[in-house]
Motif scaffolding. Structure first.
Motif, PDB file in Angstrom:
ATOM      1  N   VAL A   1      -2.313  20.641   3.388  1.00 53.29           N
ATOM      2  CA  VAL A   1      -3.322  19.946   3.132  1.00 53.29           C
ATOM      3  C   VAL A   1      -2.992  18.363   3.490  1.00 53.29           C
ATOM      4  O   VAL A   1      -1.859  17.877   3.260  1.00 53.29           O
ATOM      5  N   VAL A   2      -3.949  17.606   4.098  1.00 53.04           N
ATOM      6  CA  VAL A   2      -3.580  16.456   4.808  1.00 53.04           C
ATOM      7  C   VAL A   2      -3.769  15.248   3.716  1.00 53.04           C
ATOM      8  O   VAL A   2      -2.732  14.541   3.913  1.00 53.04           O
TER       9      VAL A   2
ATOM     10  N   ILE B   1      -9.103   5.034   2.462  1.00 56.69           N
ATOM     11  CA  ILE B   1      -9.553   4.106   3.360  1.00 56.69           C
ATOM     12  C   ILE B   1      -9.313   4.670   4.752  1.00 56.69           C
ATOM     13  O   ILE B   1     -10.042   4.622   5.840  1.00 56.69           O
ATOM     14  N   TYR B   2      -8.042   5.003   5.043  1.00 54.28           N
ATOM     15  CA  TYR B   2      -7.641   5.350   6.214  1.00 54.28           C
ATOM     16  C   TYR B   2      -8.191   6.590   6.729  1.00 54.28           C
ATOM     17  O   TYR B   2      -8.452   6.891   7.848  1.00 54.28           O
ATOM     18  N   TYR B   3      -8.533   7.569   5.608  1.00 51.62           N
ATOM     19  CA  TYR B   3      -9.146   8.876   6.059  1.00 51.62           C
ATOM     20  C   TYR B   3     -10.449   8.563   6.649  1.00 51.62           C
ATOM     21  O   TYR B   3     -11.047   9.270   7.510  1.00 51.62           O
ATOM     22  N   LYS B   4     -11.364   7.731   5.999  1.00 49.00           N
ATOM     23  CA  LYS B   4     -12.639   7.355   6.441  1.00 49.00           C
ATOM     24  C   LYS B   4     -12.697   6.624   7.603  1.00 49.00           C
ATOM     25  O   LYS B   4     -13.350   6.882   8.517  1.00 49.00           O
ATOM     26  N   LEU B   5     -11.763   5.836   7.875  1.00 53.64           N
ATOM     27  CA  LEU B   5     -11.816   5.095   9.264  1.00 53.64           C
ATOM     28  C   LEU B   5     -11.239   5.736  10.210  1.00 53.64           C
ATOM     29  O   LEU B   5     -11.742   5.707  11.527  1.00 53.64           O
TER      30      LEU B   5
ATOM     31  N   ILE C   1      -3.378  12.205  13.713  1.00 53.82           N
ATOM     32  CA  ILE C   1      -3.492  11.453  12.644  1.00 53.82           C
ATOM     33  C   ILE C   1      -3.341  12.067  11.433  1.00 53.82           C
ATOM     34  O   ILE C   1      -2.768  11.842  10.393  1.00 53.82           O
ATOM     35  N   GLY C   2      -3.593  13.638  11.407  1.00 57.03           N
ATOM     36  CA  GLY C   2      -3.462  14.620  10.224  1.00 57.03           C
ATOM     37  C   GLY C   2      -2.164  14.643   9.988  1.00 57.03           C
ATOM     38  O   GLY C   2      -1.820  14.564   8.973  1.00 57.03           O
ATOM     39  N   PHE C   3      -1.361  14.503  11.148  1.00 53.18           N
ATOM     40  CA  PHE C   3       0.316  14.993  10.773  1.00 53.18           C
ATOM     41  C   PHE C   3       0.922  13.679  10.089  1.00 53.18           C
ATOM     42  O   PHE C   3       1.655  13.716   9.192  1.00 53.18           O
ATOM     43  N   ILE C   4       0.246  12.506  10.431  1.00 55.42           N
ATOM     44  CA  ILE C   4       0.730  11.330   9.779  1.00 55.42           C
ATOM     45  C   ILE C   4       0.269  11.392   8.377  1.00 55.42           C
ATOM     46  O   ILE C   4       1.208  10.892   7.662  1.00 55.42           O
TER      47      ILE C   4
END
Length: 488
Positions: A328-329, A394-398, A411-414
């Motif tokens: 999971v991310v 915040i980063y998930y939504k943005l 982005i998911g890997f980061i």
């Protein structure tokens, strides 16, 4: 070889007991009468407690018996509060036994005591919660608990739960799930004896499928614990290593720890599947800890023929989603798939029932901390999670949620890497336990992750603010473009 056995004797005994519990399942399931099955399950549970704890068995036996009596002696209106404070109060005394001149119980006895706390407090909240639901239903004129009251989506309580003293005894001491869990409701326990599902579910098939990964987990645990031992993190040699090495060492520790947890939880699930506890038809949309969430009253009316040809699952007693834990991310999602049965208990008993809304999450985290133990490491590990999640959301939504294709994967890997790194950093505290040991390691890496997290949070708040400011302008530009295209 002898030194290895001596070093890991308690773990070996615990492993043998879990495997024995799995092997007993088919014989336990085949017992002819409900009364015989209940008493056999309880006696097996008490035998397990005596083998694991020796003379320290007095703690789980005494606390459970007094906890059961407290439930029955207190009124239904307050039994959940009485049982909660007694069981957690005894848990504190139990863990501080050496302060009272008593021998400190083993870690395995501690695990049994933790499970008993979940069961006894959990059933008290079931009794009270069902009473409140029935009372509310009567006031509203609903026929809760009757055949007419069958909804598409079930309420949390559909029937009055009021077990007798002897049934509370059997639920508390039944051997299934007593050593390592998983937690399951009294309703699930009662259904096991009175509904026909365990007769027709493929218990052996589910058990074999669950057990097949255990050798891998145990092998990885033994290999990794020898390559990267916990105590090395406190050594001078470790402190002389490069910063990158010191920073990444908790990854190895947390990977090792996960294999230990995976093996224990998977074996515990296998005890349930072997005995048939927690089997429900799949149409119930069964959830860990809770059981069926849809059409429960209708399912209870299944005939033997319908039950014989139904499709089943053991989702009710699933503790760990191992693949989810690894992939999971976000930390928010990771918490949902880690030790799911306990997460359900905390949500049901603490989060949903705590009266002050803005303190719900803090109450849930505090109870989770004190249930795990009294060491500083549990506080550092568990209480840090919401603060990381604040930044992560915040980063998930943005960025992650609106992204697609390759961009979403990158982005998911980061986010996965940062989530995994945060869990590893927190797990170091969980494993080191005491404040002085935690301070030694965190000082060796300059407490860097707290600084990184704070920087992420501040930057995220700024980016979120800028996003909100720029959004009206973007929407206006999009509307103007649409209008121009329409005019053309």
């Amino acid at each position: 070889m002898l030194s290895f056995v001596a070093k890991n004797l308690n773990d070996i005994i615990y492993l043998v007991l879990l495997l024995s519990s799995v092997a007993i399942g088919p014989y336990y399931r085949s017992l002819s009468t409900i009364v015989l099955k209940k008493w056999t399950g309880s006696l097996l549970g008490i035998v397990l407690i005596l083998i694991v704890s020796g003379y320290n068995a007095v703690h789980p036996l005494l606390s459970a018996v007094v906890g059961i009596l407290a439930i029955k002696l207190a009124t239904v209106k307050y039994c959940h509060i009485v049982s909660f404070f007694f069981m957690f109060g005894y848990l504190f005394f139990f863990r501080l036994a050496n302060k009272f001149g008593l021998p400190l119980p083993s870690g395995q006895t501690n695990l049994i005591e933790m499970i008993l706390v979940l069961r006894i407090v959990g059933v008290a909240f079931e009794i009270n919660g069902s009473w409140l639901a029935m009372k509310s239903g009567k006031e509203k004129g609903n026929e809760i608990g009757t055949s007419k009251y069958i909804k598409e989506k079930d309420d949390e309580f559909l029937e009055l739960i009021n077990p007798s003293l002897i049934d509370l005894f059997h639920y508390s001491f039944n051997y299934v799930g007593l050593l390592t869990g998983p937690y399951y409701r009294y309703r699930t326990f009662d259904d096991y004896f009175h509904l026909p599902y365990s007769k027709y579910v493929d218990c052996m098939g589910f058990t074999i499928n669950t057990l097949k990964t255990v050798p891998l987990y145990i092998s990885l645990y033994l290999a990794l614990s020898n390559l990267w031992p916990l105590e090395y993190i406190l050594s001078e040699d470790h402190n002389n290593r490069s910063f990158i090495y010191r920073m990444l060492y908790p990854w190895a520790l947390f990977t090792t720890f996960r294999q230990r947890i995976y093996s224990g939880m998977t074996l515990a699930e296998s005890v349930c599947t072997s005995a048939g506890v927690g089997a429900y038809p799949v149409q119930g949309q069964n959830r860990t800890g809770h059981g069926p969430t849809v059409g429960y009253l209708k399912m209870k009316k299944m005939t033997e023929d319908e039950a014989k040809f139904a499709q089943y699952d053991f989702n009710t007693v699933e503790s760990m989603d191992v693949w989810g834990c690894e992939t999971v991310v976000t930390l928010r999602d990771s918490m949902k798939v880690w030790n799911k049965a306990v997460q359900y208990w905390v949500a049901m008993v603490v989060y949903k029932r705590f009266p002050i809304k803005f303190l719900k999450i803090h109450a849930a985290l505090f109870v989770s901390v004190i249930w795990h133990g009294i060491h500083a490491g549990y506080f550092f590990c568990i209480y840090f999670c919401p603060f990381y999640v604040m930044a992560e959301d915040i980063y998930y939504k943005l960025y992650y949620k609106p992204a697609t294709g390759l961009k979403k994967n990158i982005i998911g890997f980061i986010m996965w890497f940062l989530r995994s790194h945060s869990e590893s950093y927190q797990s170091a505290a969980f494993l080191l336990l005491t404040f002085d040991r935690i301070w030694i390691y965190y000082s060796s890496v300059y407490h860097y992750w707290y600084g990184v997290w704070l920087s992420f949070l501040i930057l995220g708040l700024i980016l979120n603010k800028l996003h909100k400011i720029s959004r009206p302008k973007r929407l206006q530009a999009e509307e103007e473009n649409k209008l121009e295209a329409k005019n053309k």
